[in-house]
Design an enzyme around this catalytic site. Structure first.
Site, PDB file in Angstrom:
ATOM      1  CD  GLU A 163      -2.702  -1.394   2.449  1.00  0.00           C
ATOM      2  OE1 GLU A 163      -2.706  -0.494   3.294  1.00  0.00           O
ATOM      3  OE2 GLU A 163      -3.344  -2.452   2.584  1.00  0.00           O
ATOM      4  CD  GLU A 268      -4.261  -8.097   1.973  1.00  0.00           C
ATOM      5  OE1 GLU A 268      -5.139  -7.392   2.500  1.00  0.00           O
ATOM      6  OE2 GLU A 268      -3.049  -7.786   1.981  1.00  0.00           O
TER       7      GLU A 268
HETATM    8  O1  G3I Z   1      -3.393  -8.403  18.946  1.00  0.00           O
HETATM    9  C1  G3I Z   1      -4.278  -7.441  19.527  1.00  0.00           C
HETATM   10  C2  G3I Z   1      -4.853  -7.995  20.793  1.00  0.00           C
HETATM   11  O2  G3I Z   1      -3.811  -8.175  21.720  1.00  0.00           O
HETATM   12  C3  G3I Z   1      -5.891  -7.016  21.316  1.00  0.00           C
HETATM   13  O3  G3I Z   1      -6.507  -7.548  22.441  1.00  0.00           O
HETATM   14  C4  G3I Z   1      -6.968  -6.735  20.274  1.00  0.00           C
HETATM   15  C5  G3I Z   1      -7.972  -5.693  20.721  1.00  0.00           C
HETATM   16  O4  G3I Z   1      -8.540  -5.018  19.639  1.00  0.00           O
HETATM   17  O5  G3I Z   1      -6.319  -6.240  19.132  1.00  0.00           O
HETATM   18  C6  G3I Z   1      -5.397  -7.147  18.572  1.00  0.00           C
HETATM   19  O6  G3I Z   1      -4.840  -6.579  17.447  1.00  0.00           O
HETATM   20  C7  G3I Z   1      -5.649  -6.505  16.301  1.00  0.00           C
HETATM   21  C8  G3I Z   1      -4.983  -7.289  15.183  1.00  0.00           C
HETATM   22  O7  G3I Z   1      -5.699  -7.133  13.993  1.00  0.00           O
HETATM   23  C9  G3I Z   1      -4.883  -8.786  15.492  1.00  0.00           C
HETATM   24  O8  G3I Z   1      -6.142  -9.339  15.616  1.00  0.00           O
HETATM   25  C10 G3I Z   1      -5.794  -5.055  15.906  1.00  0.00           C
HETATM   26  O9  G3I Z   1      -6.563  -4.368  16.876  1.00  0.00           O
HETATM   27  C11 G3I Z   1      -6.466  -4.933  14.557  1.00  0.00           C
HETATM   28  O10 G3I Z   1      -6.403  -3.582  14.125  1.00  0.00           O
HETATM   29  C12 G3I Z   1      -5.714  -5.792  13.553  1.00  0.00           C
HETATM   30  O11 G3I Z   1      -6.391  -5.694  12.347  1.00  0.00           O
HETATM   31  C13 G3I Z   1      -5.710  -6.209  11.215  1.00  0.00           C
HETATM   32  C14 G3I Z   1      -5.476  -5.069  10.219  1.00  0.00           C
HETATM   33  O12 G3I Z   1      -4.885  -5.593   9.050  1.00  0.00           O
HETATM   34  C15 G3I Z   1      -4.571  -4.012  10.804  1.00  0.00           C
HETATM   35  O13 G3I Z   1      -4.493  -2.936  10.004  1.00  0.00           O
HETATM   36  C16 G3I Z   1      -6.588  -7.283  10.580  1.00  0.00           C
HETATM   37  O14 G3I Z   1      -6.669  -8.399  11.456  1.00  0.00           O
HETATM   38  C17 G3I Z   1      -6.007  -7.711   9.239  1.00  0.00           C
HETATM   39  O15 G3I Z   1      -6.925  -8.527   8.566  1.00  0.00           O
HETATM   40  C18 G3I Z   1      -5.731  -6.485   8.383  1.00  0.00           C
HETATM   41  O16 G3I Z   1      -5.153  -6.927   7.179  1.00  0.00           O
HETATM   42  C19 G3I Z   1      -4.851  -5.901   6.225  1.00  0.00           C
HETATM   43  C20 G3I Z   1      -3.636  -6.393   5.451  1.00  0.00           C
HETATM   44  O17 G3I Z   1      -2.586  -6.676   6.337  1.00  0.00           O
HETATM   45  C21 G3I Z   1      -3.212  -5.369   4.401  1.00  0.00           C
HETATM   46  N1  G3I Z   1      -4.316  -5.036   3.537  1.00  0.00           N
HETATM   47  C22 G3I Z   1      -5.547  -4.605   4.213  1.00  0.00           C
HETATM   48  C23 G3I Z   1      -5.998  -5.657   5.214  1.00  0.00           C
HETATM   49  C24 G3I Z   1      -7.298  -5.287   5.854  1.00  0.00           C
HETATM   50  O18 G3I Z   1      -7.168  -4.143   6.637  1.00  0.00           O
END
Ligand code: G3I
Length: 378
Positions: A163, A268
């Site tokens: 990105e 994705e």
């Molecule tokens: O690990 C913490 C956990 O300790 C905590 O309790 C919890 C509370 O919200 O959060 C957890 O972290 C989360 C993490 O995913 C793991 O589950 C984050 O809040 C959350 O923001 C994060 O989201 C990920 C996101 O990327 C971050 O920007 C999504 O799972 C993931 O699917 C998403 O993937 C991205 C690709 O990498 C790039 N392209 C876009 C795609 C969708 O956004």
């Protein structure tokens, strides 16, 4: 005595039949998505921490059965693997790779350079001011050499830069861009290639069908190829919805990227199928029950009429992808089951989405049943 011998023969026969049937089923069944698509492209999924670190996770049998490629959804991102300077934590990433090796899977590393999920220290000096260019380049090089070097061999591909562009094709003004300038992109590819000369190196982005972004990616790739910068693949993330992208735009983009001579992957894929949240963007649905009916309409289940809409859209996309299977290396679905998808929490937290191929009980969704019937032999 004779009757006993006959029963034993029957039991042995039955046992043999079951073994043959089960072996056939686990290795070559048309009911396995990866097998149905074996002559088209790899079928991947994304694994999250809960799956990777829990050998009893109900996701794992589904992954082994239906998918031939895996990508870590979060555990190889900078904030997980390298949260603090000089301290790497490979626990979950190692477990991901071990699972892939045990099951003989194609594996993709995700992701080395991104503006998101990168700890703040990366961009700062000791006094909390923005780091200088040389420091940031050195950090980038160390990170890439360490992470790519560790998984050299088992990992087949990397989403090297994620990105880096805006929809209109301008460079995203991330800290990478502001401090280093656009050269951070080519440096990342060069250092990843040095660390693992056999890994396929991808540029990965969303809305890759927007003309502005598409033209810029093409321009960058042509420039890289003319200067010998190693780049091998283009990742179209595939966060698509019921009314976007237009199928013609998707098809044109696949053709345009394929003309570069690089691998193409849908990296994705999932389905944006909830209503647009309008003023509730960024909110938590639990704090806005008045909006639930409007913006979280399928909290208690997806009616059949909507299942049909969603699965028809999956079919439309797969018809396009199948038509271009000769240009596509892999189609990765971004997660195993609906309940674990990021789509439940973005752009509103706590909604109930149905964006993937398996439901919250790990049963195939109608979309799964529809797309597994589609492929034709090469
Ligand atoms: O690990 C913490 C956990 O300790 C905590 O309790 C919890 C509370 O919200 O959060 C957890 O972290 C989360 C993490 O995913 C793991 O589950 C984050 O809040 C959350 O923001 C994060 O989201 C990920 C996101 O990327 C971050 O920007 C999504 O799972 C993931 O699917 C998403 O993937 C991205 C690709 O990498 C790039 N392209 C876009 C795609 C969708 O956004």
């Amino acid at each position: 005595m004779k009757t006993q011998r006959r029963s034993l023969t029957w039991i042995a026969f039955l046992f043999l039949f079951l073994v043959v049937a089960m072996t056939g089923c686990s290795q070559n069944s048309p009911k396995q998505l990866k097998n149905a698509y074996r002559n088209m492209f790899l079928i991947g999924t994304a694994l999250n921490r809960m799956d990777i670190l829990n050998p009893d996770s109900p996701s794992l049998p589904v992954v082994k059965m239906h998918f031939s490629s895996i990508t870590p959804e979060n555990v190889m991102k900078w904030e997980v693997i390298h949260l603090e300077p000089n301290r790497y934590d490979f626990t979950a990433a190692d477990a991901f790779v071990a699972f892939g090796e045990e099951n003989n899977m194609h594996m993709v590393g995700h992701t080395l350079v991104w503006h998101s999920q990168t700890p703040a220290w990366v961009f700062k000096d000791v006094s909390g001011e923005p780091a200088d260019r040389e420091t940031l380049l050195q950090r980038l090089r160390d990170h890439i050499s360490t992470v790519v070097g560790r998984y050299k061999g088992p990992l087949h591909a990397w989403d090297v830069v994620n990105e880096a562009l805006e929809d209109d094709g301008r460079y995203r003004q991330s800290p990478w861009m502001r401090i280093i300038g656009k050269e951070y992109i080519e440096k990342a590819f060069q250092w990843a290639h040095e660390a693992d000369p056999h890994a396929k190196l991808y540029y990965n982005d969303f809305n890759m069908w927007y003309p502005g972004r598409r033209e810029k990616v093409i321009q960058i790739v042509r420039d890289f190829l003319s200067r010998g910068i190693p780049i091998h693949g283009i990742g179209l993330q595939g966060h698509w919805g019921l009314d976007y992208p237009p199928l013609e735009a998707l098809e044109e983009s696949i053709n345009a990227y394929a003309d570069l001579g690089l691998e193409i992957a849908i990296t994705e894929m999932d389905m944006d199928m909830l209503p647009s949240p309008g003023p509730y963007t960024g909110a938590d649905i639990n704090a806005h029950f008045e909006a639930r009916k409007e913006i979280d309409p399928w909290h208690d289940g997806l009616p059949d009429s909507m299942q049909v809409v969603v699965s028809s859209r999956w079919v439309q996309f797969f018809q396009v992808l199948n038509r271009h299977h000769d240009k596509i290396e892999r189609v990765t679905i971004w997660g195993v089951q609906d309940g674990a998808s990021w789509r439940n929490n973005w752009p509103v937290r706590g909604r109930t989405a149905y964006p993937l191929l398996f439901d919250r009980n790990y049963r195939p969704n109608p979309a799964f049943d529809a797309i597994i019937k589609l492929p034709v032999e090469k």
